[in-house]
Design a protein around this motif. Structure first.
Motif, PDB file in Angstrom:
ATOM      1  N   ALA A  43      21.281 -96.672 -85.932  1.00  0.00           N
ATOM      2  CA  ALA A  43      21.239 -97.868 -85.083  1.00  0.00           C
ATOM      3  C   ALA A  43      20.386 -97.665 -83.838  1.00  0.00           C
ATOM      4  CB  ALA A  43      22.653 -98.279 -84.685  1.00  0.00           C
ATOM      5  N   HIS A 148      18.043-105.884 -81.487  1.00  0.00           N
ATOM      6  CA  HIS A 148      17.927-105.095 -82.723  1.00  0.00           C
ATOM      7  C   HIS A 148      19.304-104.949 -83.341  1.00  0.00           C
ATOM      8  CE1 HIS A 148      19.365-101.118 -80.934  1.00  0.00           C
ATOM      9  NE2 HIS A 148      19.212-101.873 -79.873  1.00  0.00           N
ATOM     10  N   LEU A 150      21.738-102.927 -86.887  1.00  0.00           N
ATOM     11  CA  LEU A 150      21.876-102.200 -88.145  1.00  0.00           C
ATOM     12  C   LEU A 150      23.170-102.673 -88.788  1.00  0.00           C
ATOM     13  CD1 LEU A 150      20.593 -99.471 -89.655  1.00  0.00           C
ATOM     14  CD2 LEU A 150      22.879 -98.667 -89.097  1.00  0.00           C
ATOM     15  N   ALA A 186      17.458 -99.024 -94.593  1.00  0.00           N
ATOM     16  CA  ALA A 186      17.721 -97.779 -93.861  1.00  0.00           C
ATOM     17  C   ALA A 186      18.625 -96.844 -94.653  1.00  0.00           C
ATOM     18  CB  ALA A 186      18.348 -98.104 -92.507  1.00  0.00           C
ATOM     19  N   ALA A 206      18.221-102.273 -91.182  1.00  0.00           N
ATOM     20  CA  ALA A 206      17.882-102.231 -89.763  1.00  0.00           C
ATOM     21  C   ALA A 206      16.918-103.364 -89.462  1.00  0.00           C
ATOM     22  CB  ALA A 206      17.239-100.892 -89.411  1.00  0.00           C
TER      23      ALA A 206
END
Length: 289
Positions: A43, A148, A150, A186, A206
């Protein structure tokens, strides 16, 4: 990263709370500390990040996020799990426990106001399989501070989210996520790190957020084109968009104006091309959310 929950702790905690994982809520609890460490590392969180975790369950991933993020918002729909999480974190996270805010809420209904103190910058979650895509898209739509993330989802869903034009699994989730962010796979996660053990592999996705491809056309109008194009993905866009545009000729005119071949299919188009079609839409076309 200490104090993580292993299989014995997970089962003991569940038994004490009287919790039995349910398919209805898509509950599969991670009980492998190494998988938690892997997710947190992938992450890429910093102390400046405010992490948003959806479906913290018994707290496995929460305990991994607290030492590395500046704050963690945990959104949990199950009232028993939401009520127990602060105690679990206080027992295992030490001083880091003060950086957790638990929200007893449905992630499909939360908004920026509920998560404003402090506003989240990163989505990191083991998402329930049955609502993974709607949750991701809803949160990206209502939380402009996200930079962002994950997420762990069913491997088949992960493949769809990161697929590009021309792929057999490229579709609505692929295009809509691309509106908000650039996504990449990912890694794969095996079933045996969960309790109960699912019958499918999971995948990590991700993403890094970016500005929309165009600002002169509302997202809802672009998504309406995407929905129509993939509702009949075997048809040419001239035919597939006929209902949206008010007829095949009107669809062909919008496609030509956008620089898109009316004989193409939706699976070959980029998100930018879908936005161009929406911008060329004839009057009276519908929008989607």
């Amino acid at each position: 990263m200490t104090g993580l929950l292993g299989p014995a702790e997970i089962r003991e905690l569940a038994a004490r709370l009287g919790v039995a994982p349910t398919k209805k809520l898509g509950q599969n609890f991670v009980h492998d500390p190494n998988t938690v460490r892997r997710i947190v590392t992938a992450a890429g969180l910093t102390p400046d990040d405010v992490a948003l975790e959806v479906g913290p369950g018994l707290g496995s991933l929460t305990l991994g996020l607290l030492p590395v993020a500046g704050h963690v918002h945990a959104v949990e729909i199950d009232p028993v799990l939401a009520g127990a999480l602060p105690e679990t974190v206080a027992r295992h996270a030490g001083a880091d426990a003060g950086r957790l805010t638990v929200h007893r809420a449905d992630a499909l209904r939360v908004d920026a106001a509920e998560l404003a103190d402090p506003p989240p910058t990163a989505l990191v979650a083991n998402l329930p399989y049955n609502v993974a895509v709607p949750v991701v898209l809803h949160l990206l739509a209502v939380l402009p501070t996200l930079r962002h993330g994950l997420v762990m989802v069913q491997k088949e869903v992960a493949d769809r989210l990161v697929a590009g034009p021309g792929s057999k699994v490229y579709g609505i989730p692929s295009v809509k996520l691309a509106w908000y962010a650039q996504a990449r796979g990912a890694g794969r996660v095996p079933p045996n790190v969960f309790w109960p053990v699912p019958n499918v592999d999971s995948g990590l996705v991700a993403f890094s957020c970016h500005e929309p491809p165009r600002t002169d056309v509302p997202r809802e109008q672009v998504f309406a084109v995407v929905d129509a194009a993939f509702a009949q993905r075997r048809k040419t866009l001239r035919a597939a968009l006929a209902g949206w545009a008010g007829g095949p000729d009107r669809a062909a005119a919008a496609l030509t104006a956008a620089g898109v071949d009316p004989g193409a299919r939706g699976e070959s188009l980029t998100v930018e091309q879908f936005a161009a079609i929406a911008a060329s839409a004839p009057a009276g076309t519908r929008a989607a959310k």
